[in-house]
Design an enzyme around this catalytic site. Structure first.
Site, PDB file in Angstrom:
ATOM      1  N   ASP A  29      31.163  40.015  39.382  1.00 47.86           N
ATOM      2  CA  ASP A  29      31.893  39.870  38.118  1.00 47.86           C
ATOM      3  C   ASP A  29      32.771  38.613  38.178  1.00 47.86           C
ATOM      4  O   ASP A  29      33.381  38.317  39.210  1.00 47.86           O
ATOM      5  CB  ASP A  29      32.762  41.113  37.871  1.00 47.86           C
ATOM      6  CG  ASP A  29      33.209  41.226  36.420  1.00 47.86           C
ATOM      7  OD1 ASP A  29      32.715  42.110  35.708  1.00 47.86           O
ATOM      8  OD2 ASP A  29      34.055  40.395  35.996  1.00 47.86           O
ATOM      9  N   ILE A  30      32.849  37.909  37.067  1.00 46.56           N
ATOM     10  CA  ILE A  30      33.624  36.661  37.014  1.00 46.56           C
ATOM     11  C   ILE A  30      35.139  36.922  37.091  1.00 46.56           C
ATOM     12  O   ILE A  30      35.897  36.037  37.482  1.00 46.56           O
ATOM     13  CB  ILE A  30      33.258  35.869  35.733  1.00 46.56           C
ATOM     14  CG1 ILE A  30      33.546  34.379  35.924  1.00 46.56           C
ATOM     15  CG2 ILE A  30      33.953  36.413  34.491  1.00 46.56           C
ATOM     16  CD1 ILE A  30      32.937  33.499  34.837  1.00 46.56           C
ATOM     17  N   ASN A  85      30.984  51.058  30.579  1.00 47.46           N
ATOM     18  CA  ASN A  85      31.765  51.118  29.353  1.00 47.46           C
ATOM     19  C   ASN A  85      30.803  51.124  28.170  1.00 47.46           C
ATOM     20  O   ASN A  85      29.874  50.316  28.127  1.00 47.46           O
ATOM     21  CB  ASN A  85      32.687  49.896  29.266  1.00 47.46           C
ATOM     22  CG  ASN A  85      33.698  49.867  30.405  1.00 47.46           C
ATOM     23  OD1 ASN A  85      34.200  50.900  30.820  1.00 47.46           O
ATOM     24  ND2 ASN A  85      33.982  48.679  30.920  1.00 47.46           N
ATOM     25  N   GLY A  91      35.569  50.436  25.778  1.00 45.43           N
ATOM     26  CA  GLY A  91      36.035  49.200  26.414  1.00 45.43           C
ATOM     27  C   GLY A  91      34.940  48.195  26.708  1.00 45.43           C
ATOM     28  O   GLY A  91      35.146  47.257  27.479  1.00 45.43           O
ATOM     29  N   GLN A  92      33.762  48.363  26.091  1.00 47.75           N
ATOM     30  CA  GLN A  92      32.660  47.431  26.334  1.00 47.75           C
ATOM     31  C   GLN A  92      32.941  46.091  25.658  1.00 47.75           C
ATOM     32  O   GLN A  92      33.403  46.049  24.508  1.00 47.75           O
ATOM     33  CB  GLN A  92      31.352  48.033  25.798  1.00 47.75           C
ATOM     34  CG  GLN A  92      30.121  47.207  26.129  1.00 47.75           C
ATOM     35  CD  GLN A  92      28.815  47.904  25.755  1.00 47.75           C
ATOM     36  OE1 GLN A  92      28.813  49.023  25.233  1.00 47.75           O
ATOM     37  NE2 GLN A  92      27.710  47.248  26.014  1.00 47.75           N
ATOM     38  N   HIS A  98      25.346  47.402  31.418  1.00 46.11           N
ATOM     39  CA  HIS A  98      25.590  46.995  32.804  1.00 46.11           C
ATOM     40  C   HIS A  98      26.438  48.054  33.477  1.00 46.11           C
ATOM     41  O   HIS A  98      27.265  48.697  32.845  1.00 46.11           O
ATOM     42  CB  HIS A  98      26.303  45.643  32.855  1.00 46.11           C
ATOM     43  CG  HIS A  98      27.493  45.555  31.961  1.00 46.11           C
ATOM     44  ND1 HIS A  98      27.385  45.334  30.603  1.00 46.11           N
ATOM     45  CD2 HIS A  98      28.817  45.708  32.222  1.00 46.11           C
ATOM     46  CE1 HIS A  98      28.594  45.326  30.066  1.00 46.11           C
ATOM     47  NE2 HIS A  98      29.482  45.566  31.029  1.00 46.11           N
ATOM     48  N   HIS A 100      29.252  48.578  36.299  1.00 48.24           N
ATOM     49  CA  HIS A 100      30.239  47.960  37.190  1.00 48.24           C
ATOM     50  C   HIS A 100      30.242  48.742  38.512  1.00 48.24           C
ATOM     51  O   HIS A 100      30.202  49.977  38.499  1.00 48.24           O
ATOM     52  CB  HIS A 100      31.651  48.090  36.618  1.00 48.24           C
ATOM     53  CG  HIS A 100      31.905  47.355  35.347  1.00 48.24           C
ATOM     54  ND1 HIS A 100      32.600  46.166  35.306  1.00 48.24           N
ATOM     55  CD2 HIS A 100      31.590  47.642  34.058  1.00 48.24           C
ATOM     56  CE1 HIS A 100      32.701  45.754  34.039  1.00 48.24           C
ATOM     57  NE2 HIS A 100      32.102  46.643  33.263  1.00 48.24           N
TER      58      HIS A 100
HETATM   59  P1  5GP Z   1      32.406  45.260  29.855  1.00 46.38           P
HETATM   60  O1  5GP Z   1      33.796  44.937  29.405  1.00 46.38           O
HETATM   61  O2  5GP Z   1      31.392  44.948  28.765  1.00 46.38           O
HETATM   62  O3  5GP Z   1      32.227  46.617  30.444  1.00 46.38           O
HETATM   63  O4  5GP Z   1      32.130  44.296  31.079  1.00 46.38           O
HETATM   64  C1  5GP Z   1      31.773  42.980  30.957  1.00 46.38           C
HETATM   65  C2  5GP Z   1      32.087  42.314  32.282  1.00 46.38           C
HETATM   66  O5  5GP Z   1      31.421  41.071  32.324  1.00 46.38           O
HETATM   67  C3  5GP Z   1      33.579  42.030  32.485  1.00 46.38           C
HETATM   68  O6  5GP Z   1      34.038  42.688  33.655  1.00 46.38           O
HETATM   69  C4  5GP Z   1      33.638  40.514  32.603  1.00 46.38           C
HETATM   70  O7  5GP Z   1      34.587  40.064  33.536  1.00 46.38           O
HETATM   71  C5  5GP Z   1      32.225  40.154  33.005  1.00 46.38           C
HETATM   72  N1  5GP Z   1      31.815  38.839  32.562  1.00 46.38           N
HETATM   73  C6  5GP Z   1      32.023  38.287  31.329  1.00 46.38           C
HETATM   74  N2  5GP Z   1      31.494  37.060  31.279  1.00 46.38           N
HETATM   75  C7  5GP Z   1      30.943  36.823  32.510  1.00 46.38           C
HETATM   76  C8  5GP Z   1      30.241  35.703  33.058  1.00 46.38           C
HETATM   77  O8  5GP Z   1      30.005  34.672  32.430  1.00 46.38           O
HETATM   78  N3  5GP Z   1      29.828  35.825  34.351  1.00 46.38           N
HETATM   79  C9  5GP Z   1      30.057  36.941  35.086  1.00 46.38           C
HETATM   80  N4  5GP Z   1      29.612  36.950  36.341  1.00 46.38           N
HETATM   81  N5  5GP Z   1      30.707  38.015  34.587  1.00 46.38           N
HETATM   82  C10 5GP Z   1      31.141  37.949  33.309  1.00 46.38           C
END
Ligand code: 5GP
Length: 112
Positions: A29-30, A85, A91-92, A98, A100
């Protein structure tokens, strides 16, 4: 239209990739929320967990199994957390499902 994660799959956006096969890709994750924080992403672009169908049950198992295997490989044998999420209230933020995987710190409940 391609999602952010499609672009990572196609190598149009860089990512620290840990694992890939014909069904999934996993990358760090970034914005890590734990010393280990990676995502397991199916190549099939399902928008949310709520859009999963009967046909996706095998894929869902593969995502979970990949999460477990990589967590153990990355040193999380003392414990880890998996999170998916779903939609706005869940919280998506990226609308391409995906999982986590977070580890190597104490997790708490409720998650907030
Ligand atoms: P969500 O909030 O949809 O459950 O999770 C999305 C996740 O994607 C977040 O934890 C966010 O930090 C990660 N993310 C968003 N943009 C990027 C990216 O460009 N590269 C990577 N590796 N992770 C990302």
């Amino acid at each position: 239209m391609d999602t952010l994660f499609d672009k990572i799959i196609k190598r149009e956006i860089p990512a620290k990739i840990i694992y890939e096969d014909d069904q999934v890709i996993a990358f760090h994750d970034i914005a890590p929320q734990a010393p280990v924080h990676f995502l397991v992403v199916p190549k099939k672009g399902i928008r949310t967990l709520a859009d999963l169908t009967e046909d996706d049950k095998g894929l869902a198992g593969h995502i979970l199994f990949t999460a477990q295997r990589l967590a153990l490989e990355l040193g999380c044998e003392e414990g880890f957390r998996v999170v998916m999420n779903c939609n706005e209230l869940g919280g998506q933020t990226v609308y391409h499902i995906h999982m986590h995987v977070l580890g190597q710190r104490q997790m708490h409940w409720p998650p907030g």
